[in-house]
Design an enzyme around this catalytic site. Sequence first.
Site, PDB file in Angstrom:
ATOM      1  N   ASP A   9       5.774  -5.204   5.999  1.00 27.90           N
ATOM      2  CA  ASP A   9       6.559  -6.414   6.260  1.00 27.90           C
ATOM      3  C   ASP A   9       6.440  -7.480   5.173  1.00 27.90           C
ATOM      4  OD1 ASP A   9       4.040  -7.002   7.138  1.00 27.90           O
ATOM      5  OD2 ASP A   9       4.608  -7.257   9.247  1.00 27.90           O
ATOM      6  N   ARG A  29       0.912  -4.894  -5.863  1.00 27.60           N
ATOM      7  CA  ARG A  29       1.071  -6.176  -5.153  1.00 27.60           C
ATOM      8  C   ARG A  29       1.555  -7.152  -6.228  1.00 27.60           C
ATOM      9  NH1 ARG A  29      -0.568  -4.281   0.105  1.00 27.60           N
ATOM     10  NH2 ARG A  29      -2.448  -3.100  -0.158  1.00 27.60           N
ATOM     11  N   GLY A  77       0.843  -1.209   0.000  1.00 24.32           N
ATOM     12  CA  GLY A  77       0.000   0.000   0.000  1.00 24.32           C
ATOM     13  C   GLY A  77       0.877   1.257   0.000  1.00 24.32           C
ATOM     14  N   ASP A  83      -0.329   1.837   8.568  1.00 21.97           N
ATOM     15  CA  ASP A  83      -0.912   1.015   9.638  1.00 21.97           C
ATOM     16  C   ASP A  83      -0.108   0.993  10.950  1.00 21.97           C
ATOM     17  OD1 ASP A  83      -2.811   0.358   7.720  1.00 21.97           O
ATOM     18  OD2 ASP A  83      -1.811  -1.515   7.153  1.00 21.97           O
ATOM     19  N   THR A 121       4.147   2.265   5.702  1.00 21.40           N
ATOM     20  CA  THR A 121       2.746   1.846   5.835  1.00 21.40           C
ATOM     21  C   THR A 121       2.009   2.776   6.785  1.00 21.40           C
ATOM     22  OG1 THR A 121       1.223   0.138   6.656  1.00 21.40           O
ATOM     23  CG2 THR A 121       3.428   0.100   7.580  1.00 21.40           C
ATOM     24  N   ARG A 126      -5.751  -2.349   8.550  1.00 22.57           N
ATOM     25  CA  ARG A 126      -5.703  -3.796   8.297  1.00 22.57           C
ATOM     26  C   ARG A 126      -6.027  -4.533   9.598  1.00 22.57           C
ATOM     27  NH1 ARG A 126      -2.245  -6.672   3.867  1.00 22.57           N
ATOM     28  NH2 ARG A 126      -1.768  -4.559   3.275  1.00 22.57           N
ATOM     29  N   ASP A 178       2.055  -1.032  11.785  1.00 18.49           N
ATOM     30  CA  ASP A 178       2.002  -2.408  12.285  1.00 18.49           C
ATOM     31  C   ASP A 178       3.317  -3.178  12.075  1.00 18.49           C
ATOM     32  OD1 ASP A 178       1.824  -2.514   9.543  1.00 18.49           O
ATOM     33  OD2 ASP A 178       0.198  -3.982   9.487  1.00 18.49           O
TER      34      ASP A 178
HETATM   35  P1  ADP Z   1       3.105  -4.746   2.698  1.00 20.74           P
HETATM   36  O1  ADP Z   1       4.479  -4.677   2.150  1.00 20.74           O
HETATM   37  O2  ADP Z   1       2.466  -3.392   2.845  1.00 20.74           O
HETATM   38  O3  ADP Z   1       3.012  -5.604   3.948  1.00 20.74           O
HETATM   39  P2  ADP Z   1       1.954  -6.915   1.139  1.00 20.74           P
HETATM   40  O4  ADP Z   1       1.872  -7.862   2.295  1.00 20.74           O
HETATM   41  O5  ADP Z   1       0.830  -6.889   0.174  1.00 20.74           O
HETATM   42  O6  ADP Z   1       2.154  -5.408   1.596  1.00 20.74           O
HETATM   43  O7  ADP Z   1       3.300  -7.263   0.353  1.00 20.74           O
HETATM   44  C1  ADP Z   1       3.707  -6.473  -0.740  1.00 20.74           C
HETATM   45  C2  ADP Z   1       4.413  -7.339  -1.730  1.00 20.74           C
HETATM   46  O8  ADP Z   1       5.573  -7.939  -1.138  1.00 20.74           O
HETATM   47  C3  ADP Z   1       3.596  -8.546  -2.232  1.00 20.74           C
HETATM   48  O9  ADP Z   1       2.680  -8.208  -3.237  1.00 20.74           O
HETATM   49  C4  ADP Z   1       4.710  -9.438  -2.749  1.00 20.74           C
HETATM   50  O10 ADP Z   1       5.168  -8.967  -3.998  1.00 20.74           O
HETATM   51  C5  ADP Z   1       5.815  -9.202  -1.724  1.00 20.74           C
HETATM   52  N1  ADP Z   1       5.758 -10.264  -0.707  1.00 20.74           N
HETATM   53  C6  ADP Z   1       4.861 -10.416   0.276  1.00 20.74           C
HETATM   54  N2  ADP Z   1       5.083 -11.537   0.994  1.00 20.74           N
HETATM   55  C7  ADP Z   1       6.172 -12.121   0.431  1.00 20.74           C
HETATM   56  C8  ADP Z   1       6.911 -13.324   0.695  1.00 20.74           C
HETATM   57  N3  ADP Z   1       6.578 -14.153   1.679  1.00 20.74           N
HETATM   58  N4  ADP Z   1       7.980 -13.586  -0.090  1.00 20.74           N
HETATM   59  C9  ADP Z   1       8.332 -12.763  -1.095  1.00 20.74           C
HETATM   60  N5  ADP Z   1       7.683 -11.632  -1.401  1.00 20.74           N
HETATM   61  C10 ADP Z   1       6.610 -11.300  -0.659  1.00 20.74           C
HETATM   62  O1  F6P Z   2      -1.672  -1.322   4.512  1.00 21.55           O
HETATM   63  C1  F6P Z   2      -2.315  -0.110   4.224  1.00 21.55           C
HETATM   64  C2  F6P Z   2      -3.771  -0.366   3.928  1.00 21.55           C
HETATM   65  O2  F6P Z   2      -4.370   0.869   3.561  1.00 21.55           O
HETATM   66  C3  F6P Z   2      -4.553  -1.018   5.050  1.00 21.55           C
HETATM   67  O3  F6P Z   2      -4.925  -0.106   6.053  1.00 21.55           O
HETATM   68  C4  F6P Z   2      -5.693  -1.613   4.288  1.00 21.55           C
HETATM   69  O4  F6P Z   2      -6.210  -2.748   4.958  1.00 21.55           O
HETATM   70  C5  F6P Z   2      -5.051  -2.054   3.004  1.00 21.55           C
HETATM   71  O5  F6P Z   2      -3.896  -1.243   2.834  1.00 21.55           O
HETATM   72  C6  F6P Z   2      -5.940  -1.905   1.790  1.00 21.55           C
HETATM   73  O6  F6P Z   2      -5.220  -2.362   0.691  1.00 21.55           O
HETATM   74  P1  F6P Z   2      -5.714  -2.290  -0.823  1.00 21.55           P
HETATM   75  O7  F6P Z   2      -5.135  -1.047  -1.401  1.00 21.55           O
HETATM   76  O8  F6P Z   2      -5.108  -3.501  -1.451  1.00 21.55           O
HETATM   77  O9  F6P Z   2      -7.208  -2.280  -0.802  1.00 21.55           O
END
Ligand code: ADP
Ligand code: F6P
Length: 323
Positions: free
Chosen positions: A107, A76, A15, A131, A129, A175, A133
């Site tokens: 993360d 993503r 995000g 969040d 982020t 989230r 978190d």
């Molecule tokens: P955030 O980074 O905000 O936590 P996501 O959890 O959607 O958001 O992760 C963002 C991107 O990071 C994912 O779309 C993917 O490309 C990569 N990613 C997430 N988890 C993994 C993982 N276990 N191993 C490798 N890449 C990952």
């Molecule tokens: O991680 C940031 C955030 O805005 C969260 O607060 C929310 O749950 C999520 O992203 C929404 O993600 P998306 O843009 O995929 O709807």
Amino acid sequence: MGKEIKTIGVLTSGGDAPGMNAAIRAVVREALHNKCKVIGIQRGYKGLLNEEFHEMKSVDVAGIIHQGGTVLGTARCPEFREEEVQEKAAEICNKHSIDGIIVIGGDGSYRGAQALSRHGINTIGLPGTIDLDIACTEYTIGFDTAVNTAMEAIDKVKDTSSSHERCSIIEVMGRNAGYIALWCGIANGAENILIPERYDYDEQKIVDDIIANRRLGKKHHLIINAEGIGHSTSMARRIEAATGVETRATILGYMQRGGSPTCKDRYYASIMGAYAVDILTQGKTNRVVCYQNGQFMDMDIEEALSMTKAINEYEYQISENIC
Ligand code: ADP
Ligand code: F6P
């Protein structure tokens, strides 16, 4: 120490968050200051796999520090979890002589950085982020702006809600984490703050609170509900039926993720962006930049990902006491 870093890639992932542009700007300017070349990677790991690369000069990051969102775009990329995709990404970096990558995201994005590091590409993560978190850091890029945006919006809803003597349920993002809800709950003077880390789903207590407050002569009743609990509209219907008090739900949604970053987000994101370049050029890899006890520092990604974050019990207790 590890290999010499001459070319640094930078991407934003997951995000978007206000302040990401300040971090990108600092990465570019600090890298150029250190005589490194910078490659901007569009659309996160997706763009990395599609080789959406462009060289970034100082002028390319001029006039972006105050802008919300991310000039690099974000995406993503679920396939990045697969080993062969990660291997291909590392090959692409080698092909373009990218020695190190700075990943700005949450993360999930750190796990992608960790994978690249396993395949020989030096990586540094920055906490991006709204969040808040991420366990290893007390500050994440975007939280301050998001929580201020939400607070201002909630004040406005509260004005009209009080005029109509209604109960308002306002759902904020986060989230699975309740930080935005807890901060707004306190800052907006909410009567109830519902966060996933603590809520016991006892709606009768909320109903009793509303009835008791009406008897005391209160004209409004503000409930801040975290996205991790959700279902604000159906909750409003049930509460109205049980109390006889007109109840409306407002879901703030994506407006919380946009907008010009606050001074704090611009400042901290700038320091963190430059810090990431400094440790990358020192040969560090597989690290995340964090903020703890008033200091910017870095930590191994593995250690950062193994940590868990808990709502501060004292602060939560206070939020209940002063409702
Ligand atoms: P955030 O980074 O905000 O936590 P996501 O959890 O959607 O958001 O992760 C963002 C991107 O990071 C994912 O779309 C993917 O490309 C990569 N990613 C997430 N988890 C993994 C993982 N276990 N191993 C490798 N890449 C990952
Ligand atoms: O991680 C940031 C955030 O805005 C969260 O607060 C929310 O749950 C999520 O992203 C929404 O993600 P998306 O843009 O995929 O709807």
